[in-house]
Motif scaffolding. Structure first.
Motif, short mmCIF file in Angstrom:
data_model
loop_
_atom_site.label_atom_id
_atom_site.label_comp_id
_atom_site.label_asym_id
_atom_site.label_seq_id
_atom_site.Cartn_x
_atom_site.Cartn_y
_atom_site.Cartn_z
N LYS A 1 -13.70 0.35 17.03
CA LYS A 1 -12.25 0.28 16.90
C LYS A 1 -11.79 1.31 15.87
CE LYS A 1 -12.19 -4.67 17.76
NZ LYS A 1 -11.89 -5.99 17.21
N PRO A 2 -10.60 1.87 16.08
CA PRO A 2 -10.08 2.80 15.07
C PRO A 2 -9.73 2.05 13.79
CG PRO A 2 -8.42 2.37 16.74
CD PRO A 2 -9.68 1.67 17.19
N PRO A 3 -9.66 2.76 12.67
CA PRO A 3 -9.27 2.08 11.43
C PRO A 3 -7.83 1.55 11.55
CG PRO A 3 -9.34 4.46 11.10
CD PRO A 3 -9.86 4.19 12.48
N GLY A 4 -7.56 0.51 10.82
CA GLY A 4 -6.22 -0.08 10.83
C GLY A 4 -5.19 0.83 10.18
N PRO A 5 -3.92 0.40 10.22
CA PRO A 5 -2.86 1.20 9.61
C PRO A 5 -3.13 1.40 8.11
CG PRO A 5 -1.95 -0.69 10.80
CD PRO A 5 -3.44 -0.84 10.80
N ASN A 6 -2.85 2.59 7.65
CA ASN A 6 -3.00 2.97 6.24
C ASN A 6 -4.46 2.91 5.76
OD1 ASN A 6 -1.55 4.09 4.07
ND2 ASN A 6 -1.74 2.18 2.93
N MET A 7 -5.41 2.96 6.69
CA MET A 7 -6.82 2.90 6.31
C MET A 7 -7.46 4.29 6.42
SD MET A 7 -7.34 -0.19 5.41
CE MET A 7 -9.11 -0.42 5.38
N VAL A 8 -8.45 4.51 5.57
CA VAL A 8 -9.25 5.73 5.58
C VAL A 8 -10.66 5.33 5.96
CG1 VAL A 8 -10.23 7.58 4.15
CG2 VAL A 8 -7.87 6.83 3.77
N ARG A 9 -11.25 6.04 6.92
CA ARG A 9 -12.64 5.81 7.30
C ARG A 9 -13.37 7.14 7.17
NH1 ARG A 9 -13.54 3.28 13.02
NH2 ARG A 9 -12.88 1.41 11.88
N VAL A 10 -14.44 7.14 6.38
CA VAL A 10 -15.23 8.35 6.17
C VAL A 10 -16.67 8.08 6.58
CG1 VAL A 10 -15.98 10.11 4.53
CG2 VAL A 10 -13.78 8.98 4.19
N THR A 11 -17.21 8.94 7.43
CA THR A 11 -18.61 8.87 7.81
C THR A 11 -19.33 10.06 7.19
OG1 THR A 11 -18.12 7.75 9.89
CG2 THR A 11 -20.26 8.86 9.72
N GLY B 1 -25.31 8.64 8.37
CA GLY B 1 -24.58 7.71 9.22
C GLY B 1 -23.91 6.61 8.42
N ARG B 2 -23.68 6.84 7.14
CA ARG B 2 -23.00 5.85 6.29
C ARG B 2 -21.50 5.99 6.47
NH1 ARG B 2 -24.94 4.53 1.00
NH2 ARG B 2 -23.06 3.27 0.96
N THR B 3 -20.85 4.91 6.84
CA THR B 3 -19.41 4.90 7.03
C THR B 3 -18.79 3.93 6.05
OG1 THR B 3 -19.64 5.44 9.37
CG2 THR B 3 -17.55 4.47 8.69
N VAL B 4 -17.73 4.38 5.40
CA VAL B 4 -16.99 3.54 4.46
C VAL B 4 -15.53 3.51 4.90
CG1 VAL B 4 -18.58 4.06 2.57
CG2 VAL B 4 -16.51 5.43 2.83
N GLU B 5 -14.85 2.45 4.51
CA GLU B 5 -13.45 2.30 4.89
C GLU B 5 -12.70 1.65 3.74
OE1 GLU B 5 -11.77 -0.44 8.20
OE2 GLU B 5 -12.36 1.46 9.16
N PHE B 6 -11.50 2.12 3.49
CA PHE B 6 -10.67 1.57 2.41
C PHE B 6 -9.20 1.89 2.71
CE2 PHE B 6 -12.15 5.76 1.28
CZ PHE B 6 -11.02 6.42 0.83
N GLU B 7 -8.32 1.13 2.09
CA GLU B 7 -6.89 1.38 2.25
C GLU B 7 -6.51 2.62 1.45
OE1 GLU B 7 -2.57 -0.84 1.77
OE2 GLU B 7 -4.40 -1.96 1.36
N TYR B 8 -5.76 3.51 2.07
CA TYR B 8 -5.35 4.75 1.43
C TYR B 8 -4.57 4.44 0.15
CZ TYR B 8 -3.33 9.33 0.66
OH TYR B 8 -2.96 10.52 0.08
N GLY B 9 -4.94 5.12 -0.92
CA GLY B 9 -4.25 4.97 -2.20
C GLY B 9 -4.76 3.84 -3.08
N THR B 10 -5.79 3.11 -2.63
CA THR B 10 -6.26 1.97 -3.42
C THR B 10 -7.62 2.20 -4.07
OG1 THR B 10 -7.36 0.91 -1.54
CG2 THR B 10 -5.03 0.34 -1.93
N MET B 11 -8.30 3.29 -3.73
CA MET B 11 -9.64 3.51 -4.25
C MET B 11 -9.57 3.93 -5.72
SD MET B 11 -12.66 5.94 -2.77
CE MET B 11 -11.84 7.42 -3.32
N PRO B 12 -10.34 3.27 -6.60
CA PRO B 12 -10.33 3.67 -8.01
C PRO B 12 -10.94 5.06 -8.17
CG PRO B 12 -11.92 1.92 -7.64
CD PRO B 12 -11.22 2.14 -6.34
#
Length: 143
Positions: free
Chosen positions: A13-23, A28-39
């Motif tokens: 599935k694609p990332p949700g609204p306002n989400m960032v997904r980086v592979t 093959g490590r994929t991470v996902e977080f809400e844009y603007g919230t990562m420390p």
């Protein structure tokens, strides 16, 4: 530390609204977080691929501490739907010294994620230095 760091990501599935997904390839490590919230981990520019890697304990060498003074965080941007900052002159000058420079070469400390979306980057195998930055010597000692 973000609670999402330990959650499974449904890559079908694609990332949700306002989400960032980086592979990060080739791991093959994929991470996902809400844009603007990562420390900000103070390695490279805020929201750079180096900053993401540091937040999610993905090894991306950065011998200079992420200040655009070397090429150890050289990555290849491979695609996705998100937008990345344009390289500035100091990054372009530094990239001129990078091994195996390609049209999609960037420095992980300088390439900044500028909005939600998906991103795919490759850390070249030859660009990994497991001894620097206090990483384990076990990989070198096995030779």
């Amino acid at each position: 530390m973000n609670d999402q760091k330990h959650q499974e990501i449904d890559l079908s599935k694609p990332p949700g609204p306002n989400m960032v997904r980086v592979t990060f390839e080739p791991e093959g490590r994929t991470v996902e977080f809400e844009y603007g919230t990562m420390p900000y981990e103070h390695h490279g520019k805020p929201m750079s691929f180096l900053d993401v890697a540091e937040n999610y304990t993905i090894f991306l060498d950065h011998a200079c501490g992420g200040v655009c003074a070397c090429t150890t965080c050289h990555i290849w941007t491979k695609g996705g739907t998100g937008k990345i900052s344009e390289p500035e002159d100091d990054e372009l000058d530094r990239l001129d010294m990078a091994a195996d420079q390609q049209l999609n070469s960037r420095l992980g400390c300088q390439a900044v994620i500028t909005g939600p979306g998906t991103y795919i980057v490759e850390i070249p195998k030859w660009n990994r230095n497991y001894v620097s930055e206090g990483k384990s010597l076990s990989l070198v000692e096995r030779k």
